[in-house]
Design a protein around this motif. Structure first.
Motif, PDB file in Angstrom:
ATOM      1  N   ILE A 144       8.379  -7.082  58.183  1.00 18.44           N
ATOM      2  CA  ILE A 144       9.442  -8.084  58.180  1.00 18.44           C
ATOM      3  C   ILE A 144       8.953  -9.341  58.894  1.00 18.44           C
ATOM      4  O   ILE A 144       8.941  -9.398  60.129  1.00 18.44           O
ATOM      5  N   PRO A 145       8.507 -10.365  58.156  1.00 19.11           N
ATOM      6  CA  PRO A 145       8.138 -11.641  58.789  1.00 19.11           C
ATOM      7  C   PRO A 145       9.387 -12.340  59.320  1.00 19.11           C
ATOM      8  O   PRO A 145      10.432 -12.352  58.649  1.00 19.11           O
ATOM      9  N   TYR A 153       6.040  -1.831  52.373  1.00 20.07           N
ATOM     10  CA  TYR A 153       7.176  -2.509  51.761  1.00 20.07           C
ATOM     11  C   TYR A 153       7.497  -3.762  52.575  1.00 20.07           C
ATOM     12  O   TYR A 153       7.428  -3.746  53.809  1.00 20.07           O
ATOM     13  N   PHE A 154       7.851  -4.841  51.886  1.00 20.41           N
ATOM     14  CA  PHE A 154       8.164  -6.106  52.537  1.00 20.41           C
ATOM     15  C   PHE A 154       9.661  -6.389  52.447  1.00 20.41           C
ATOM     16  O   PHE A 154      10.279  -6.182  51.402  1.00 20.41           O
ATOM     17  N   VAL A 155      10.224  -6.886  53.546  1.00 20.12           N
ATOM     18  CA  VAL A 155      11.620  -7.319  53.574  1.00 20.12           C
ATOM     19  C   VAL A 155      11.665  -8.725  54.153  1.00 20.12           C
ATOM     20  O   VAL A 155      10.997  -9.006  55.156  1.00 20.12           O
ATOM     21  N   ASP A 156      12.443  -9.604  53.551  1.00 18.79           N
ATOM     22  CA  ASP A 156      12.668 -10.929  54.131  1.00 18.79           C
ATOM     23  C   ASP A 156      13.719 -10.799  55.225  1.00 18.79           C
ATOM     24  O   ASP A 156      14.743 -10.117  55.046  1.00 18.79           O
ATOM     25  N   SER A 157      13.503 -11.485  56.333  1.00 22.39           N
ATOM     26  CA  SER A 157      14.300 -11.256  57.539  1.00 22.39           C
ATOM     27  C   SER A 157      15.731 -11.766  57.470  1.00 22.39           C
ATOM     28  O   SER A 157      16.522 -11.493  58.374  1.00 22.39           O
ATOM     29  N   ASP A 158      16.092 -12.497  56.432  1.00 29.60           N
ATOM     30  CA  ASP A 158      17.482 -12.923  56.274  1.00 29.60           C
ATOM     31  C   ASP A 158      18.216 -12.103  55.222  1.00 29.60           C
ATOM     32  O   ASP A 158      19.367 -12.391  54.892  1.00 29.60           O
ATOM     33  N   ASP A 159      17.560 -11.085  54.695  1.00 29.33           N
ATOM     34  CA  ASP A 159      18.158 -10.231  53.669  1.00 29.33           C
ATOM     35  C   ASP A 159      18.509  -8.864  54.261  1.00 29.33           C
ATOM     36  O   ASP A 159      18.360  -8.625  55.456  1.00 29.33           O
ATOM     37  N   ALA A 160      18.945  -7.939  53.408  1.00 32.62           N
ATOM     38  CA  ALA A 160      19.268  -6.574  53.837  1.00 32.62           C
ATOM     39  C   ALA A 160      18.935  -5.612  52.703  1.00 32.62           C
ATOM     40  O   ALA A 160      18.828  -6.027  51.533  1.00 32.62           O
ATOM     41  N   ILE A 161      18.738  -4.345  53.044  1.00 33.71           N
ATOM     42  CA  ILE A 161      18.391  -3.351  52.028  1.00 33.71           C
ATOM     43  C   ILE A 161      19.387  -2.195  52.057  1.00 33.71           C
ATOM     44  O   ILE A 161      20.024  -1.922  53.075  1.00 33.71           O
TER      45      ILE A 161
END
Length: 402
Positions: A6-7, A84-92
């Motif tokens: 998570i960047p 796995y990559f997640v953008d820090s303003d999103d959610a999963i």
């Protein structure tokens, strides 16, 4: 073990929601890498607090280098079997990792893709119609089939829209291009090409937040230049790895220009930006070069409607350089094809353009506005703009209530 990278940069408002959705995964064997990319706000302290709360969380503090640099740092520190990559303003979704790993086992695949939805800054679900999500049955694909769908914009390039083995990224020379945007497009086909079998599952597992301060929502005159570099990177990889797709690539790039770059230009104009003449000239030259390449290849044929659209695009670019603004009259009347059309087609009711580029509707005294010209732009880009505006309105309403 799955490593989730998570960047993080200036997302204090959304960071806890994002990390909470990751720590809440039903699959527990995770390594959660929070990459603090020199964020000047409270994000570094928030990351450290998460590391104290959950032993699976590791924090990487580094000087600011941009999204690509932060992702590369995460790859270098990851120790999991999958990344796995997640953008820090999103959610999963809580079942994202578990469902992806189950699909890998069930379909003997090493790359799993899934659907996503969009949410506002306040977390409200937004209406969207991305072509990426236009399937309701499991799809088991070869890498070549998947690359064709990606190039035709039937599969988006977002790196948070799939789970891949760590071996795809580590020990292969893989890295995201530092100092550029559109980094996903630049590398998506490298990931697909490294797979042996791809499975797409019709489950919404990612919540993509539309907000004004995000990279994709921020107008930047450098964006087109970065997009062209990313397209070059993708083509270079495909030509080398899958030479049998060379003719296909040339034709699809032309289709992509005709259906997408109108919107790129329009967004620049709406934002009050002036298109750099060198960039516009480079785009015109690129279109001509691709057209010449395809015409020399007997295996691919350019549809007549696409030829018309390419001429219109070059006129639009020229008008943009000369300071065309939203609502101004332009000497063209055809509109790009809607998504899902075979090749490219001209929308019914629009004026046709002859070989000289003259709009037949001019003879009737009609000059369509720029908004008319772009009304049938590719649906996913149109929807993105609609959702962005909706998100901004939500933010204004929230501030007024506060």
């Amino acid at each position: 073990m799955v490593s989730i990278i998570i960047p993080i940069y200036k997302v204090a408002r959304f960071l806890d929601t994002c990390v909470e959705s990751v720590t809440a995964q039903t699959y527990r064997n995770l390594e959660i890498l929070l990459v603090d990319d020199g964020s000047p706000d409270e994000c570094p302290a928030m990351c450290d607090a998460w590391a104290e709360r959950d032993s699976r969380v590791r924090v990487i503090h580094k000087p600011n280098g941009g999204l690509s640099d932060a992702r590369n740092a995460g790859i270098a520190h990851a120790t999991g079997d999958y990344i796995y990559f997640v953008d820090s303003d999103d959610a999963i979704a809580p079942n994202l990792v578990e469902d992806c790993l189950r699909a890998m086992r069930k379909y003997d695949a090493d790359l799993v893709m899934f659907k996503f939805d969009t949410i506002s800054e306040s977390g409200r679900t937004l209406l969207s119609d991305y072509r990426h999500n236009d399937f309701d049955q499991v799809q088991v694909l070869t890498p070549v089939e998947t690359i064709k769908m990606q190039v035709k914009a039937e599969i988006d390039g977002y790196f948070w829209a799939f789970l891949a083995p760590a071996s795809t990224y580590q020990g292969t020379g893989f890295s995201f291009p530092v100092g550029r945007k559109i980094e996903d497009l630049s590398r998506i086909c490298n990931v697909i090409g490294a797979a042996t079998r791809v499975v797409r599952i019709p489950e919404v597992l990612y919540h993509y937040r539309m907000r004004g301060g995000s990279i994709t929502a921020t107008a930047d005159p450098k964006l087109m230049r970065d997009w062209m570099k990313a397209a070059d990177d993708r083509e270079e990889y495909i030509d080398e790895r899958f030479p049998e797709l060379k003719g296909f690539m040339k034709l699809q790039q032309l289709n992509f220009f005709a259906n997408l770059d109108y919107e790129t230009m329009r967004q620049s104009l709406i934002a009050g930006l002036k298109i750099d003449p060198e960039d516009a000239d480079a785009l015109r030259r690129r279109i001509d070069g691709l057209r010449n390449d395809v015409e020399k290849d007997d295996s691919e044929t350019i549809p007549d409607a696409l030829l018309e659209l390419l001429g219109i695009l070059k006129l639009a670019v020229s008008n943009g350089v000369n300071g065309l603004v939203e609502g101004a009259a332009v000497p063209v009347g055809a509109v790009p094809a809607r998504p899902g059309a075979s090749g490219a087609s001209v929308a019914s009711g629009a004026g046709s353009v002859d070989s000289t580029g003259k709009d037949e509707s001019d003879e009737q005294g009609e000059k369509p506005s720029l908004s008319d010209l772009f009304r049938d732009m590719r649906e996913d880009w149109r929807q993105m703009r609609i959702q962005w505006v909706d998100a901004m309105q939500n933010a204004v309403e929230e501030r007024q209530r506060d």
